[in-house]
Design a protein around this motif. Structure first.
Motif, mmCIF file in Angstrom:
data_model
loop_
_atom_site.group_PDB
_atom_site.id
_atom_site.type_symbol
_atom_site.label_atom_id
_atom_site.label_comp_id
_atom_site.label_asym_id
_atom_site.label_seq_id
_atom_site.Cartn_x
_atom_site.Cartn_y
_atom_site.Cartn_z
ATOM 1 N N TRP A 175 0.843 -1.187 0.000
ATOM 2 C CA TRP A 175 0.000 0.000 0.000
ATOM 3 C C TRP A 175 0.884 1.244 0.000
ATOM 4 N N PRO A 176 0.334 2.384 -0.431
ATOM 5 C CA PRO A 176 1.168 3.570 -0.663
ATOM 6 C C PRO A 176 1.715 4.179 0.627
ATOM 7 N N ILE A 177 2.962 4.667 0.533
ATOM 8 C CA ILE A 177 3.623 5.358 1.636
ATOM 9 C C ILE A 177 4.206 6.656 1.094
ATOM 10 N N GLU A 178 3.887 7.754 1.763
ATOM 11 C CA GLU A 178 4.393 9.063 1.372
ATOM 12 C C GLU A 178 4.951 9.768 2.606
ATOM 13 N N GLY A 179 5.709 10.830 2.370
ATOM 14 C CA GLY A 179 6.230 11.657 3.446
ATOM 15 C C GLY A 179 5.910 13.117 3.198
ATOM 16 N N LEU A 180 5.753 13.882 4.275
ATOM 17 C CA LEU A 180 5.419 15.307 4.165
ATOM 18 C C LEU A 180 6.011 16.039 5.357
ATOM 19 N N THR A 181 6.537 17.230 5.108
ATOM 20 C CA THR A 181 6.949 18.122 6.183
ATOM 21 C C THR A 181 6.062 19.358 6.153
ATOM 22 N N GLU A 182 5.465 19.670 7.289
ATOM 23 C CA GLU A 182 4.536 20.803 7.375
ATOM 24 C C GLU A 182 4.797 21.556 8.665
ATOM 25 N N ASP A 183 5.095 22.845 8.545
ATOM 26 C CA ASP A 183 5.393 23.688 9.709
ATOM 27 C C ASP A 183 6.497 23.078 10.575
ATOM 28 N N GLY A 184 7.509 22.509 9.914
ATOM 29 C CA GLY A 184 8.642 21.951 10.629
ATOM 30 C C GLY A 184 8.435 20.566 11.198
ATOM 31 N N GLN A 185 7.253 19.984 11.018
ATOM 32 C CA GLN A 185 6.946 18.648 11.545
ATOM 33 C C GLN A 185 6.862 17.658 10.394
ATOM 34 N N ASP A 186 7.573 16.535 10.534
ATOM 35 C CA ASP A 186 7.501 15.473 9.534
ATOM 36 C C ASP A 186 6.298 14.571 9.792
ATOM 37 N N TYR A 187 5.753 14.051 8.697
ATOM 38 C CA TYR A 187 4.641 13.098 8.778
ATOM 39 C C TYR A 187 4.874 11.968 7.786
ATOM 40 N N LEU A 188 4.429 10.778 8.165
ATOM 41 C CA LEU A 188 4.300 9.659 7.245
ATOM 42 C C LEU A 188 2.832 9.521 6.865
ATOM 43 N N PHE A 189 2.574 9.299 5.581
ATOM 44 C CA PHE A 189 1.231 8.961 5.138
ATOM 45 C C PHE A 189 1.241 7.474 4.817
ATOM 46 N N LEU A 190 0.639 6.704 5.698
ATOM 47 C CA LEU A 190 0.618 5.249 5.592
ATOM 48 C C LEU A 190 -0.750 4.836 5.077
ATOM 49 N N ASP A 191 -0.809 4.542 3.781
ATOM 50 C CA ASP A 191 -2.067 4.189 3.148
ATOM 51 C C ASP A 191 -3.121 5.267 3.397
ATOM 52 N N GLY A 192 -2.675 6.525 3.319
ATOM 53 C CA GLY A 192 -3.587 7.648 3.473
ATOM 54 C C GLY A 192 -3.729 8.162 4.891
ATOM 55 N N ARG A 193 -3.219 7.442 5.873
ATOM 56 C CA ARG A 193 -3.300 7.892 7.264
ATOM 57 C C ARG A 193 -2.085 8.741 7.596
#
Length: 336
Positions: free
Chosen positions: A55-73
């Motif tokens: 399933w898809p995995i993405e990464g994002l940085t927003e306002d200095g905070q990193d996030y993983l998007f794990l299957d949309g979560r």
């Protein structure tokens, strides 16, 4: 509600993320690993042994905070090196300590703050409150008393049912074990200093005898084991699947048919989904991806006397262990 956080995206941590995503999608609420976001995203997407994540995995940085998007979560990703400095968000109550660095109780207990009540270490620990090898001793886990819990090791989870079946069917007088074990990251790719001088040697060049953490975990989880139970690990230049070789002196006579029947009965009964049967003429690559704790290769069984037996069991040291870890944390998350 996300009550679980994970510290460490190594081999087991990444497989735990996959397993939770497949079955318990909403449970994981936060992750910590010091590595950069882009590297972690890539390693979560692709695995040289187990293939790409389904399933898809993405990464994002927003306002200095990193996030993983794990299957949309969207799951926050932190990068602290000290358990006491990780800002896991509420309502995190359970942390899986999978970094491999904090296996002693005092170190793992650094997570016990800001509402976190329990820690599960994904490795043997010399002094955890409780070491679990289910179903050997899972019933003894008491969340009220046991706050820092060890899930033992992959080898311990494979060896325990092999020993337990023999003990229940024939009684154990003496026992020993050796494991033919894949290389791990606690070895040198090329010769380089290491406190274990054998592990200092090039991992893909030799068979490397060394110690195994399984023995301490097995004695803690199975206090009735023969006191002298011990053995050795032989590291070999492969990436996936171990072979456990148990030799035992029994209290009652056995033959090949009765040993086979004992394991087949256990696999069909109380050990269903934990003990499996290896395919005929199996080699290690045939076992990759199997989630059982051990797959008995009964065609290799040797009876060296009416009470002297040698049995062999394969296990995917990563997939099987991640499965047991997932089962433990899901159960514990529902009880705390």
């Amino acid at each position: 509600m996300s009550v679980l956080a994970l510290n460490g995206l190594g081999r087991i941590g990444r497989l735990l993320v996959r397993r939770l995503g497949n079955v318990h999608r909403g449970l994981l609420g936060a992750v910590n690993d010091p590595a950069p976001l882009d590297q972690l995203v890539h390693l979560l997407r692709y695995d040289s042994v187990h293939g790409p994540c389904p399933w898809p995995i993405e990464g994002l940085t927003e306002d200095g905070q990193d996030y993983l998007f794990l299957d949309g979560r969207r799951v926050p990703l932190f990068h602290a090196s000290d358990p006491g400095q990780i800002p896991f968000p509420a309502p995190t109550r359970l942390v899986v300590e999978a970094s491999g660095r904090f296996t002693r109780r005092a170190d793992a207990a650094g997570h016990l703050k800001d509402g976190v009540s329990h820690v599960v270490i994904s490795a043997p620990s010399p002094d955890a409150d409780y070491t679990v090898i289910a179903p050997i001793n899972g019933g003894g886990l008491d969340p009220g008393r046991h706050r820092v819990i060890s899930n033992a090791s992959c080898t311990a989870h494979a060896t325990a049912p092999m020993l337990k079946v023999l003990d229940e069917a024939f009684g154990l007088e003496h026992a020993g074990m050796s494991t033919v074990h894949v290389v791990t990251n606690d070895q040198r790719l090329l010769d380089l200093p290491h406190k274990d001088l054998r592990r200092a040697r090039a991992a893909f060049k030799s068979i490397i005898p060394t110690t195994s953490s399984a023995f301490g975990a097995l004695h803690r989880a199975m206090p009735d084991l023969p006191a002298a139970f011990d053995g050795v690990a032989l590291r070999v230049p492969t990436l996936s699947v171990n072979l456990v070789d148990v030799v035992a002196t029994l209290r009652r006579d056995a033959d090949l048919a009765s040993v086979r029947a004992a394991y087949e009965s256990a696999a069909a009964g109380s050990w269903r989904d934990l003990i499996g049967m290896a395919p005929p003429f199996a080699v290690s690559t045939d076992i990759t991806g199997r989630a059982e704790s051990v797959l008995m290769d009964l065609d290799l069984t040797m009876l060296l006397g009416p009470r002297f037996v040698k049995v062999f069991g394969w296990h995917d040291n990563e997939t099987g262990y991640a499965a047991r870890l997932c089962e433990l944390v899901v159960d514990l998350a529902g009880r705390i």
